[in-house]
Motif scaffolding. Sequence first.
Motif, PDB file in Angstrom:
ATOM      1  N   UNK A 174       0.850  -1.202   0.000  1.00 14.40           N
ATOM      2  CA  UNK A 174       0.000   0.000   0.000  1.00 14.40           C
ATOM      3  C   UNK A 174       0.881   1.246   0.000  1.00 14.40           C
ATOM      4  N   UNK A 175       1.868   1.274   0.907  1.00 13.28           N
ATOM      5  CA  UNK A 175       2.766   2.418   0.959  1.00 13.28           C
ATOM      6  C   UNK A 175       3.578   2.571  -0.305  1.00 13.28           C
ATOM      7  N   UNK A 176       4.004   1.461  -0.859  1.00 12.58           N
ATOM      8  CA  UNK A 176       4.768   1.496  -2.107  1.00 12.58           C
ATOM      9  C   UNK A 176       3.940   2.093  -3.239  1.00 12.58           C
ATOM     10  N   UNK A 193       7.385   9.437   3.887  1.00 10.61           N
ATOM     11  CA  UNK A 193       6.573   8.374   4.467  1.00 10.61           C
ATOM     12  C   UNK A 193       6.870   8.323   5.958  1.00 10.61           C
ATOM     13  N   UNK A 194       5.830   8.224   6.755  1.00 10.96           N
ATOM     14  CA  UNK A 194       5.981   8.179   8.212  1.00 10.96           C
ATOM     15  C   UNK A 194       5.361   6.898   8.743  1.00 10.96           C
ATOM     16  N   UNK A 252      -1.081  15.332  -1.769  1.00 10.86           N
ATOM     17  CA  UNK A 252      -1.880  14.155  -1.413  1.00 10.86           C
ATOM     18  C   UNK A 252      -1.318  13.540  -0.138  1.00 10.86           C
ATOM     19  N   UNK A 253      -2.211  13.008   0.687  1.00 11.41           N
ATOM     20  CA  UNK A 253      -1.815  12.268   1.884  1.00 11.41           C
ATOM     21  C   UNK A 253      -2.606  10.973   1.931  1.00 11.41           C
ATOM     22  N   UNK A 254      -1.894   9.875   2.043  1.00 13.78           N
ATOM     23  CA  UNK A 254      -2.498   8.544   2.130  1.00 13.78           C
ATOM     24  C   UNK A 254      -2.152   7.967   3.499  1.00 13.78           C
ATOM     25  N   UNK A 255      -3.168   7.544   4.233  1.00 12.33           N
ATOM     26  CA  UNK A 255      -2.955   6.976   5.564  1.00 12.33           C
ATOM     27  C   UNK A 255      -3.575   5.586   5.638  1.00 12.33           C
ATOM     28  N   UNK A 256      -2.827   4.646   6.182  1.00 13.36           N
ATOM     29  CA  UNK A 256      -3.355   3.311   6.446  1.00 13.36           C
ATOM     30  C   UNK A 256      -3.006   2.972   7.884  1.00 13.36           C
ATOM     31  N   UNK A 257      -3.979   2.446   8.628  1.00 16.17           N
ATOM     32  CA  UNK A 257      -3.751   2.108  10.027  1.00 16.17           C
ATOM     33  C   UNK A 257      -4.517   0.843  10.377  1.00 16.17           C
TER      34      UNK A 257
END
Length: 268
Positions: A174-176, A193-194, A252-257
Amino acid sequence: MKSEIGQTSNPVPGMTTGGGITHAADAIPQPLPVWFPNAKSMRSNPAQLARERHLRFEERRNERARIACELHDTLFQGFLGASMLLHNAVEQIPADSPSKPSLSHALCLMRRAIDEGRVALQGLRSSVTACTTLEQAFTDLLDQFAPGGVRSRILVSGKPRALAPPVQEQIYLIGREALVNALLHSDATSIEAEVEYLPQRLRLVVRDNGCGMDQRAVQAKRDLHWGLAAMRERAKGVGARLQVWSRRGSGTEVEVSLPLEIAAKTCA
């Protein structure tokens, strides 16, 4: 504390009878133990379930490696050969030729397709396992693909935890996808990326200051060329939540948790 480390079910077996396939309706009268003799014991044996997940993970990884080799030896090599021929042809055309701009543009498009293919092949070959961390995998990705002039970095918050390989792989992919989109499509000058190891959750955020996306398209969950559908499916598959914020001209900001108890589950 925040640190910066980088710049830059099993399918149900089919039954055959006399050479034919038994249909589902014919199989209904069979008692459940015939289909799943160890279903109850597997539910009560986490170690066995973990082994099953690990075996499926290895099978997927081996299949991806096989596909990557076939693509590299066929389509990718063909594109590389064609780009070399086109490059030589463009070099031989006089600068004032009316056809040179179009051919030069075609060469740029082909090189871009090759770059995207190289990233895709890298993703197929690699598999993030317990031998590395998410933050290190993202650092390696940016070191390999980030172009000059783009400021890129990886941030880490909290105490890093060992993650279950199948879960870690999906979070990495997902991050990739988000990082590759930023590198190839956003015209960003800053990408980061954090990775946050919170007490109860694992959180990954990818940000860029690029051209952004149409917010209506994001809210409507239309895939366009950004791979949003694939990211949502991966997140759903591991019980994670995916959120995307974007606006034209504002990045753009993409967040996955996901809960850390899921992400850190041991895969023996």
